[in-house]
Design a protein around this motif. Structure first.
Motif, PDB file in Angstrom:
ATOM      1  N   ILE A   1     -44.208  15.181  42.720  1.00 23.90           N
ATOM      2  CA  ILE A   1     -44.354  14.375  43.928  1.00 23.90           C
ATOM      3  C   ILE A   1     -45.422  14.974  44.837  1.00 23.90           C
ATOM      4  N   SER A   2     -45.408  16.290  45.023  1.00 23.15           N
ATOM      5  CA  SER A   2     -46.465  16.952  45.783  1.00 23.15           C
ATOM      6  C   SER A   2     -46.573  18.404  45.324  1.00 23.15           C
TER       7      SER A   2
ATOM      8  N   ASN B   1     -40.161  34.853  43.026  1.00 20.22           N
ATOM      9  CA  ASN B   1     -40.798  35.631  44.083  1.00 20.22           C
ATOM     10  C   ASN B   1     -41.095  34.812  45.332  1.00 20.22           C
ATOM     11  N   GLN B   2     -40.449  33.646  45.466  1.00 19.77           N
ATOM     12  CA  GLN B   2     -40.651  32.808  46.642  1.00 19.77           C
ATOM     13  C   GLN B   2     -39.300  32.274  47.117  1.00 19.77           C
ATOM     14  N   ASN B   3     -39.295  31.623  48.298  1.00 19.98           N
ATOM     15  CA  ASN B   3     -38.053  31.210  48.935  1.00 19.98           C
ATOM     16  C   ASN B   3     -37.752  29.719  48.792  1.00 19.98           C
ATOM     17  N   CYS B   4     -38.664  28.950  48.160  1.00 15.92           N
ATOM     18  CA  CYS B   4     -38.431  27.520  47.966  1.00 15.92           C
ATOM     19  C   CYS B   4     -37.175  27.277  47.124  1.00 15.92           C
ATOM     20  N   VAL B   5     -36.431  26.227  47.484  1.00 17.75           N
ATOM     21  CA  VAL B   5     -35.207  25.876  46.762  1.00 17.75           C
ATOM     22  C   VAL B   5     -35.275  24.412  46.340  1.00 17.75           C
TER      23      VAL B   5
ATOM     24  N   MET C   1     -44.028  22.092  47.648  1.00 10.87           N
ATOM     25  CA  MET C   1     -43.868  21.543  46.302  1.00 10.87           C
ATOM     26  C   MET C   1     -42.637  20.663  46.221  1.00 10.87           C
ATOM     27  N   LYS C   2     -42.804  19.438  45.709  1.00 10.31           N
ATOM     28  CA  LYS C   2     -41.684  18.521  45.540  1.00 10.31           C
ATOM     29  C   LYS C   2     -41.815  17.856  44.166  1.00 10.31           C
TER      30      LYS C   2
END
Length: 608
Positions: free
Chosen positions: A99-100, A176-180, A212-213
């Motif tokens: 999506i992005s 290594n990142q916080n995106c969920v 990011m989606k």
């Protein structure tokens, strides 16, 4: 009775008492809300028995609520699941729709970004509750993704031909990142039928991730190997205790009925957000109740089935809830003199960049180390050098990049320059100091986990932090890396805002610094606050603060401070001076909350 008889009777009674004690210890406590009371007559049109035993799946994700939610007429399970669940062919199966991708990380062709990591984990069951043995951040070794697996539900539907239906939430966390990226899984299981498990259907249709989606979905063959799980009773009882200790909740709309004369405009709590779909969750904690958006956790395919357990990233909220809480804990354990300790005495890599001769722990938590590359607002934070630091995974690379802000130097404590790297440096300094006091096995995050988070009843999945080296034994980060649920946010916010640093009648946070962090000392505007933006935002002790004045906000008859925690992408927790905590998590880089404060003033006035 003979002496031999007395001995025999004593021995028998002792064995009976011991056996009774062991039986009591082995008792499983039911989870509040169990048992289910439905009769199993459920009308199902998605992810049916036939679907789950098929080798194919649909061209798009299904409704989250219909596919994974507990139906009203679900029946209590009559079998149990205990053992290991393994998904097959994860690296080559499934569908993916981007999506992005603002940073262009996802390749055009096939890659690990588009598939699940290896999945083989143990689960146990308590009534209708399905419980992963391992909760919190799970390091998979996958090139791109780690897991967080949450507790789910088990029930009976009459159309499932004697199988139990299992659903549970999980999240993919970028390495290594916080995106969920939040998703669910479901399958059918039986202890008596053959095969003992259906295929497992999964989908991801929601995230709290600004850059990011995507949607990811598929159906995999699986194996279920039954077997006794070590400490199964303790794991089952921990889930029962966790649910029992959750904060009382009400729907957000109940504010209007609980405060009928206030004239609340509920839409103002989310006013100015470009798209409501970018809001993951929000809530207001007042008088011990969390008025939350509750089951209204939107995905691209309806409501998320496990809203209460939807995993949320912290990003820079961790600077407040981890780094400064840790410093306040050290201040309480060893005295406030720790705030004046020098970074250079605890982080040997300081010689790699900048001037650190007189920079203290407190200076670093104020984002006023004296070392910087640019003094323009957020210029260092948005720089390529900071990107290098954030992307570095090994401790050696990360600490080297952290000390690369060295173009200019000024007296520490006099210039505010926001740098996530500074909080990482502070966390390493606190860790080294704690090890000096307690031994090499001490860990600063584990200290606050055990002394603060566990007694406050943070969810088990929230008791881990991103660490360096993509390893549970790496160095704690501190500048980001918590993964929370709604209840955790409400509890931690309420504790910091109203707890006075006391848990169970024990002072756990040094009270003077706590008041300072909340801009509640006798004259906060007269202290060395560091202006960080044109609209008079301030930063101190890894907390943000906004002074609301009648000149800027004529609806108020007094000046007051709003301290808050803030995280990348649009995560905000307001710690209001009337004891109310307001939180909102979103992922479109929006941080507007003035109208929410105006509404809160109607039910808990700031000026008396």
């Amino acid at each position: 009775m003979t002496s031999l008889g007395l001995v025999h009777k004593w021995f028998s009674c002792t064995i009976l008492v011991a056996w009774s004690a062991l039986s009591l210890l082995a008792q499983v406590n039911p989870v509040p809300g169990d048992p289910l009371t439905g009769n199993g007559n459920v009308s199902r049109s998605v992810l049916t028995y036939s679907n789950l035993f098929s080798n194919s799946y649909g061209p798009s994700p299904v409704s989250d609520a219909s596919g994974f939610g507990l139906p009203a007429n679900a029946a209590q399970p009559t079998q149990s699941f205990e053992g290991t669940l393994t998904l097959n062919n994860t690296a080559t199966s499934g569908s993916f729709t981007k999506i992005s991708d603002l940073y262009n990380l996802i390749p055009g062709g096939d890659s690990p970004w588009k598939h699940l990591p290896t999945f083989s984990f143990q689960f146990v069951q308590n009534g209708s509750h399905f419980i992963p043995v391992q909760q919190g951040l799970i390091y998979t070794g996958n090139a791109d993704w780690n897991y967080i697996i949450g507790p789910g539900r088990v029930w009976i539907e009459n159309s499932d031909h004697g199988y139990m239906r299992v659903t549970f939430p999980f999240a993919l966390v970028q390495r290594n990142q916080n995106c969920v990226h939040n998703g669910e899984m479901t399958f059918l299981s039986s202890n008596t039928a053959s095969p003992n498990i259906s295929h497992v259907y999964y989908q991801i249709t929601q995230e709290t991730c600004y850059p990011m989606k995507f949607n990811m979905w598929g159906q995999l063959s699986a194996t279920y190997v039954p077997g006794t799980v070590q400490n199964d009773t303790a794991i089952e009882n921990a889930e029962a205790a966790e649910v029992a200790n959750r904060m009382p909740t009400k729907p957000f709309g109940a504010l209007s009925t609980d405060f009928p004369g206030a004239g609340l405009v509920l839409s103002n709590f989310t006013k100015a957000f470009r798209s409501p779909s970018d809001i993951t969750t929000y809530g207001l904690v007042m008088n011990g109740t969390d008025y939350s958006s509750g089951n209204n956790c939107q995905t691209r395919y309806g409501n998320y089935a496990f809203c209460d357990d939807m995993r949320l990233p912290s990003y820079s909220l961790a600077k407040s809830a981890v780094a400064d809480v840790a410093l306040m804990r050290l201040g309480q354990l060893y005295g406030p003199g720790v705030y004046n300790l020098l970074i250079k005495n605890y982080v040997s890599q300081y010689i790699d960049g900048g001037t650190w001769n007189i920079t203290t722990f407190a200076n670093t938590s104020d984002m006023a180390t004296g070392n910087y590359n640019s003094s323009y607002y957020m210029s260092d934070e948005d720089s390529q050098q900071m990107a290098n630091f954030l992307n570095a995974e090994t401790y050696s690379a990360k600490i080297a990049d952290a000390f690369a802000f060295k173009t200019y130097y000024t007296t520490p404590g006099t210039k505010w320059v926001y740098q996530s790297a500074a909080t990482f440096i502070l966390t390493q300094a606190m860790n080294a100091y704690l090890q000096q006091q307690q031994g090499s096995g001490a860990d600063i995050f584990n200290q606050i986990r055990d002394d603060i988070y566990k007694p406050v009843h943070v969810n088990q999945g929230g008791l881990t932090l991103i660490r360096t080296d993509n390893s549970a034994t790496g160095h704690p980060t501190g500048h980001f890396g918590l993964f929370l649920i709604q209840d955790d946010i409400a509890k931690l916010g309420n504790f910091i805002n109203n707890g006075n640093g006391v848990i169970n009648n024990v002072q756990v946070l040094e009270p003077t610094r706590l008041q300072e962090s909340l801009f509640r000392e006798s004259n906060p505007s007269g202290t060395a606050l560091l202006t960080s933006a044109a609209d008079s935002m301030y930063y101190k002790d890894d907390f943000w603060g906004k002074q609301m004045t009648p000149g800027e906000f004529p609806q108020y008859s007094c000046s007051f401070w709003v301290p808050y925690m803030s995280g990348f992408g649009g995560n905000t927790v307001l710690l209001l001076p009337d004891g109310v905590t307001y939180y909102i998590f979103s992922d479109d880089n929006e941080f507007y909350w003035y109208d929410a404060v105006n509404e809160i003033n109607k039910i808990a006035p700031f000026c008396h």
